[in-house]
Write a protein that holds these residues in place. Structure first.
Motif, PDB file in Angstrom:
ATOM      1  N   VAL A 143       0.852  -1.185   0.000  1.00 29.28           N
ATOM      2  CA  VAL A 143       0.000   0.000   0.000  1.00 29.28           C
ATOM      3  C   VAL A 143       0.888   1.236   0.000  1.00 29.28           C
ATOM      4  O   VAL A 143       1.835   1.336   0.791  1.00 29.28           O
ATOM      5  CB  VAL A 143      -0.945   0.018   1.218  1.00 29.28           C
ATOM      6  CG1 VAL A 143      -1.690   1.342   1.291  1.00 29.28           C
ATOM      7  CG2 VAL A 143      -1.926  -1.136   1.131  1.00 29.28           C
ATOM      8  N   ILE A 144       0.595   2.164  -0.889  1.00 28.10           N
ATOM      9  CA  ILE A 144       1.352   3.411  -1.011  1.00 28.10           C
ATOM     10  C   ILE A 144       0.392   4.543  -0.680  1.00 28.10           C
ATOM     11  O   ILE A 144      -0.588   4.759  -1.396  1.00 28.10           O
ATOM     12  CB  ILE A 144       1.921   3.569  -2.431  1.00 28.10           C
ATOM     13  CG1 ILE A 144       2.851   2.373  -2.744  1.00 28.10           C
ATOM     14  CG2 ILE A 144       2.673   4.874  -2.576  1.00 28.10           C
ATOM     15  CD1 ILE A 144       3.097   2.159  -4.199  1.00 28.10           C
ATOM     16  N   ASP A 145       0.660   5.260   0.398  1.00 24.67           N
ATOM     17  CA  ASP A 145      -0.318   6.208   0.908  1.00 24.67           C
ATOM     18  C   ASP A 145      -0.244   7.552   0.201  1.00 24.67           C
ATOM     19  O   ASP A 145       0.628   7.816  -0.629  1.00 24.67           O
ATOM     20  CB  ASP A 145      -0.156   6.387   2.412  1.00 24.67           C
ATOM     21  CG  ASP A 145       1.245   6.853   2.801  1.00 24.67           C
ATOM     22  OD1 ASP A 145       1.923   7.479   1.962  1.00 24.67           O
ATOM     23  OD2 ASP A 145       1.664   6.604   3.948  1.00 24.67           O
ATOM     24  N   ALA A 146      -1.191   8.429   0.561  1.00 22.65           N
ATOM     25  CA  ALA A 146      -1.327   9.735  -0.087  1.00 22.65           C
ATOM     26  C   ALA A 146      -0.105  10.606   0.145  1.00 22.65           C
ATOM     27  O   ALA A 146       0.277  11.408  -0.715  1.00 22.65           O
ATOM     28  CB  ALA A 146      -2.583  10.440   0.416  1.00 22.65           C
ATOM     29  N   ARG A 147       0.523  10.483   1.317  1.00 23.63           N
ATOM     30  CA  ARG A 147       1.674  11.341   1.605  1.00 23.63           C
ATOM     31  C   ARG A 147       2.812  11.067   0.628  1.00 23.63           C
ATOM     32  O   ARG A 147       3.442  12.007   0.128  1.00 23.63           O
ATOM     33  CB  ARG A 147       2.141  11.110   3.046  1.00 23.63           C
ATOM     34  CG  ARG A 147       3.297  12.017   3.440  1.00 23.63           C
ATOM     35  CD  ARG A 147       3.668  11.861   4.897  1.00 23.63           C
ATOM     36  NE  ARG A 147       4.754  12.748   5.258  1.00 23.63           N
ATOM     37  CZ  ARG A 147       5.308  12.809   6.458  1.00 23.63           C
ATOM     38  NH1 ARG A 147       4.842  12.023   7.419  1.00 23.63           N
ATOM     39  NH2 ARG A 147       6.302  13.637   6.707  1.00 23.63           N
ATOM     40  N   ARG A 148       3.079   9.804   0.368  1.00 22.12           N
ATOM     41  CA  ARG A 148       4.131   9.498  -0.594  1.00 22.12           C
ATOM     42  C   ARG A 148       3.738   9.932  -2.001  1.00 22.12           C
ATOM     43  O   ARG A 148       4.587  10.337  -2.801  1.00 22.12           O
ATOM     44  CB  ARG A 148       4.466   8.005  -0.549  1.00 22.12           C
ATOM     45  CG  ARG A 148       5.349   7.641   0.627  1.00 22.12           C
ATOM     46  CD  ARG A 148       5.770   6.191   0.596  1.00 22.12           C
ATOM     47  NE  ARG A 148       4.706   5.323   1.074  1.00 22.12           N
ATOM     48  CZ  ARG A 148       4.863   4.015   1.276  1.00 22.12           C
ATOM     49  NH1 ARG A 148       6.019   3.442   1.019  1.00 22.12           N
ATOM     50  NH2 ARG A 148       3.865   3.284   1.725  1.00 22.12           N
ATOM     51  N   ALA A 149       2.448   9.818  -2.330  1.00 22.77           N
ATOM     52  CA  ALA A 149       1.994  10.214  -3.666  1.00 22.77           C
ATOM     53  C   ALA A 149       2.170  11.706  -3.907  1.00 22.77           C
ATOM     54  O   ALA A 149       2.394  12.134  -5.041  1.00 22.77           O
ATOM     55  CB  ALA A 149       0.532   9.820  -3.849  1.00 22.77           C
ATOM     56  N   THR A 150       2.079  12.508  -2.852  1.00 21.08           N
ATOM     57  CA  THR A 150       2.159  13.956  -3.021  1.00 21.08           C
ATOM     58  C   THR A 150       3.527  14.535  -2.679  1.00 21.08           C
ATOM     59  O   THR A 150       3.892  15.594  -3.194  1.00 21.08           O
ATOM     60  CB  THR A 150       1.102  14.654  -2.149  1.00 21.08           C
ATOM     61  OG1 THR A 150       1.277  14.261  -0.777  1.00 21.08           O
ATOM     62  CG2 THR A 150      -0.294  14.279  -2.599  1.00 21.08           C
ATOM     63  N   GLU A 151       4.314  13.857  -1.835  1.00 22.87           N
ATOM     64  CA  GLU A 151       5.550  14.456  -1.351  1.00 22.87           C
ATOM     65  C   GLU A 151       6.813  13.864  -1.961  1.00 22.87           C
ATOM     66  O   GLU A 151       7.857  14.522  -1.936  1.00 22.87           O
ATOM     67  CB  GLU A 151       5.615  14.340   0.177  1.00 22.87           C
ATOM     68  CG  GLU A 151       4.537  15.132   0.896  1.00 22.87           C
ATOM     69  CD  GLU A 151       4.680  15.087   2.407  1.00 22.87           C
ATOM     70  OE1 GLU A 151       5.713  14.582   2.881  1.00 22.87           O
ATOM     71  OE2 GLU A 151       3.774  15.563   3.104  1.00 22.87           O
ATOM     72  N   LEU A 152       6.756  12.646  -2.482  1.00 20.99           N
ATOM     73  CA  LEU A 152       7.958  12.098  -3.099  1.00 20.99           C
ATOM     74  C   LEU A 152       8.264  12.835  -4.404  1.00 20.99           C
ATOM     75  O   LEU A 152       7.349  13.244  -5.128  1.00 20.99           O
ATOM     76  CB  LEU A 152       7.772  10.602  -3.385  1.00 20.99           C
ATOM     77  CG  LEU A 152       7.815   9.674  -2.173  1.00 20.99           C
ATOM     78  CD1 LEU A 152       7.570   8.230  -2.602  1.00 20.99           C
ATOM     79  CD2 LEU A 152       9.151   9.777  -1.459  1.00 20.99           C
ATOM     80  N   PRO A 153       9.549  13.027  -4.723  1.00 13.01           N
ATOM     81  CA  PRO A 153       9.919  13.766  -5.941  1.00 13.01           C
ATOM     82  C   PRO A 153       9.743  12.903  -7.190  1.00 13.01           C
ATOM     83  O   PRO A 153      10.681  12.287  -7.691  1.00 13.01           O
ATOM     84  CB  PRO A 153      11.398  14.106  -5.700  1.00 13.01           C
ATOM     85  CG  PRO A 153      11.890  13.005  -4.807  1.00 13.01           C
ATOM     86  CD  PRO A 153      10.731  12.629  -3.921  1.00 13.01           C
ATOM     87  N   LEU A 154       8.532  12.858  -7.704  1.00  9.48           N
ATOM     88  CA  LEU A 154       8.223  12.049  -8.880  1.00  9.48           C
ATOM     89  C   LEU A 154       8.565  12.828 -10.149  1.00  9.48           C
ATOM     90  O   LEU A 154       8.167  13.988 -10.300  1.00  9.48           O
ATOM     91  CB  LEU A 154       6.738  11.669  -8.885  1.00  9.48           C
ATOM     92  CG  LEU A 154       6.231  10.935  -7.643  1.00  9.48           C
ATOM     93  CD1 LEU A 154       4.739  10.700  -7.743  1.00  9.48           C
ATOM     94  CD2 LEU A 154       6.975   9.622  -7.459  1.00  9.48           C
ATOM     95  N   ALA A 155       9.286  12.201 -11.062  1.00  5.41           N
ATOM     96  CA  ALA A 155       9.665  12.855 -12.309  1.00  5.41           C
ATOM     97  C   ALA A 155       8.421  13.250 -13.088  1.00  5.41           C
ATOM     98  O   ALA A 155       7.551  12.423 -13.364  1.00  5.41           O
ATOM     99  CB  ALA A 155      10.538  11.916 -13.147  1.00  5.41           C
ATOM    100  N   HIS A 156       8.318  14.542 -13.411  1.00  9.18           N
ATOM    101  CA  HIS A 156       7.208  15.078 -14.205  1.00  9.18           C
ATOM    102  C   HIS A 156       5.853  14.823 -13.535  1.00  9.18           C
ATOM    103  O   HIS A 156       4.821  14.851 -14.209  1.00  9.18           O
ATOM    104  CB  HIS A 156       7.212  14.502 -15.620  1.00  9.18           C
ATOM    105  CG  HIS A 156       8.558  14.491 -16.259  1.00  9.18           C
ATOM    106  ND1 HIS A 156       9.183  15.636 -16.694  1.00  9.18           N
ATOM    107  CD2 HIS A 156       9.426  13.475 -16.509  1.00  9.18           C
ATOM    108  CE1 HIS A 156      10.373  15.333 -17.202  1.00  9.18           C
ATOM    109  NE2 HIS A 156      10.541  14.037 -17.097  1.00  9.18           N
TER     110      HIS A 156
END
Length: 477
Positions: A143-156
């Protein structure tokens, strides 16, 4: 200018079939919402039938009211991921309250409850217990939570990069094609040993994939990261409700609005190439080219809360909205050398003498002079000097060749290969993406949600020959 359009409209009507579900039982589906099940007993372990169980979503204020059956069992279904509170009341027993039960995407938690004899005005509150395990399902995943979805430095801002966090998952496609609007490569993950692009993908329980490129799975819609509630990457042992997949299943849950109004806004950009913060491309170095100019600007935001119209409608505890938007203006080199050769000016006129200078193996022959000779062999006369006479050149072929550009660079070898390899050739793209979702609670047993999602891409794409009359000027999907 090549143009790309992708529209994805998804409508989830969870309660349209509710009457059928109530009469026929729970039907299997690709469900991202969770559930809480369990049994209510007294201190001796005897089951308590007809106990009133109320499950409350703490952020939305919505409630699910249940009554235990003759065996003391209850089940609260279709719970939006979030924090919940359970309250149980039975005459002759103290009121039971358990707070902060976290439901994650597609969870099915077992919460057994033991009541204590006493007055209902007395309350037993359970806090600080060990976090619940999903003991009613054999599915394995991350499970990957909302915090990682919004705060991790995702390319583009590509949310599908989060799939790679799960154990047993590896990305095997082109790492340079990582923008949200490159649907094949962004889901090119090998899950549990299967080939890439062979796994299913759902958003709010609805399939969000298409089939292309020899039956490979592509993503039809990439949601903005700010409105993702949770990912769940199931790598094995998922049930039969998830079909059409050789590998795993990635479930995505879009956030719902709550009783509190929330919003986000962001802007991100790349520094100019001349600042020296980015390395040059391998092929550009090979051709002694400087690092190409590229830019990227990405912006977006989200807003969610109760639907509220002053003096007309107050949607708190009942009706909620969530809206997310993202835009990208991008201009970066394609770094692609698969179309790196064009005929030289002399070759376009039928003069191949430069190849003959490299050896007799490049001699070309006049096909109209072929004749049989002794031994059953065929012989043809060579073109003198490896030059095709002007009178033998096809005017249609000459017209087509006129659209080909002359070589840009010194060939990488004597035969002329690689004379048009231009890693600096830029692809300019404008991308806009939005989602709107509305949740409505008709009653404590009846709910409905509607979601619409779309994205648009306008892009200069694969114009390797710098001539759209040759490469084409329109592409839509």
């Amino acid at each position: 200018m090549r143009q790309f359009y992708r529209y994805r409209f998804v409508i989830g009507l969870a309660c349209v079939l509710l009457a059928g579900l109530l009469s026929a039982g729970i039907l299997p589906a690709q469900e991202t919402r969770g559930s809480i099940v369990g049994k209510v007993v007294d201190q001796s372990g005897a089951v308590i039938p007809k106990a009133t169980v109320v499950v409350t979503n703490k952020a939305m204020g919505t409630k699910t009211s249940l009554v235990t059956n003759d065996q003391g069992y209850y089940q609260a279904m279709f719970l939006t991921p979030g924090l919940y509170r359970i309250e149980v009341e039975v005459p002759g027993f103290k009121k039971y309250t358990r707070d902060d039960i976290e439901i994650r995407i597609a969870d099915r938690l077992e919460v057994n409850i033991q009541l204590t004899i006493g007055q209902p005005s007395e309350v037993v509150t359970v806090t600080g217990e060990t976090p619940l395990l999903e003991s009613t399902s054999a599915s394995l995943g991350q499970v990957i939570d909302a915090r990682r979805a919004t705060e991790l430095p995702l390319a583009h801002g590509n949310p599908y990069q989060l799939i790679g966090i799960a154990a047993g998952v590896g990305f095997t496609r082109d790492p340079r094609l990582d923008r949200p609007y490159e649907p094949t490569h962004i889901v090119g993950y090998s899950i549990a040993g299967t080939r890439a692009n062979r796994s299913d993908l759902t958003i709010d329980g609805i399939a969000s994939t298409a089939t292309a490129n020899a039956n490979e799975v592509t993503a039809t819609y990439p949601p903005p990261g700010d409105i993702i509630q949770e990912f769940k990457v199931q790598t094995s042992t998922f049930d039969a409700s998830f079909g059409q997949t050789e590998g795993g299943v990635t479930n995505i849950s879009i956030k719902s609005g709550t009783n509190a109004l929330h919003g986000t806004a962001y802007f991100a950009g790349l520094p100019p190439a001349g600042w020296g913060w980015a390395a040059n491309d391998f092929y550009a170095n090979r051709l002694n080219q400087k690092i190409a100019t590229f830019t990227e600007k990405r912006w977006g935001g989200s807003a969610g809360g109760p639907v509220y119209i002053p003096h007309l409608y107050d949607g708190r505890n009942k009706t909620f909205f969530m809206f997310g938007y993202e835009g990208i203006h991008d201009n970066r080199p394609r770094n692609d050398v698969t179309n790196g050769t064009v005929p030289s000016a002399a070759k376009k006129k039928g003069d191949f003498s430069e190849l003959l200078a490299l050896g007799s193996q490049y001699q070309i022959y006049n096909p109209f002079t072929r004749r049989s000779i002794a031994g059953g062999r065929i012989q043809a006369d060579p073109f003198v000097g490896n030059i095709i006479p002007t009178g033998m050149l096809n005017p249609i072929a000459l017209k087509i060749l006129s659209y080909y550009p002359d070589p840009k660079f010194t060939p990488v070898d004597a035969t002329g290969l690689g004379n048009n390899q231009d890693p600096s050739l830029a692809e300019a793209a404008k991308y806009y993406n939005w989602t709107v979702k509305v949740d409505h609670n008709i009653s404590d047993r009846h709910r409905v949600f509607v979601r619409a999602s779309a994205y648009t891409r306008n892009s200069l794409y694969d114009n390797y020959l710098s001539n759209y009359l040759l490469t084409g000027d329109a592409f839509q999907f």
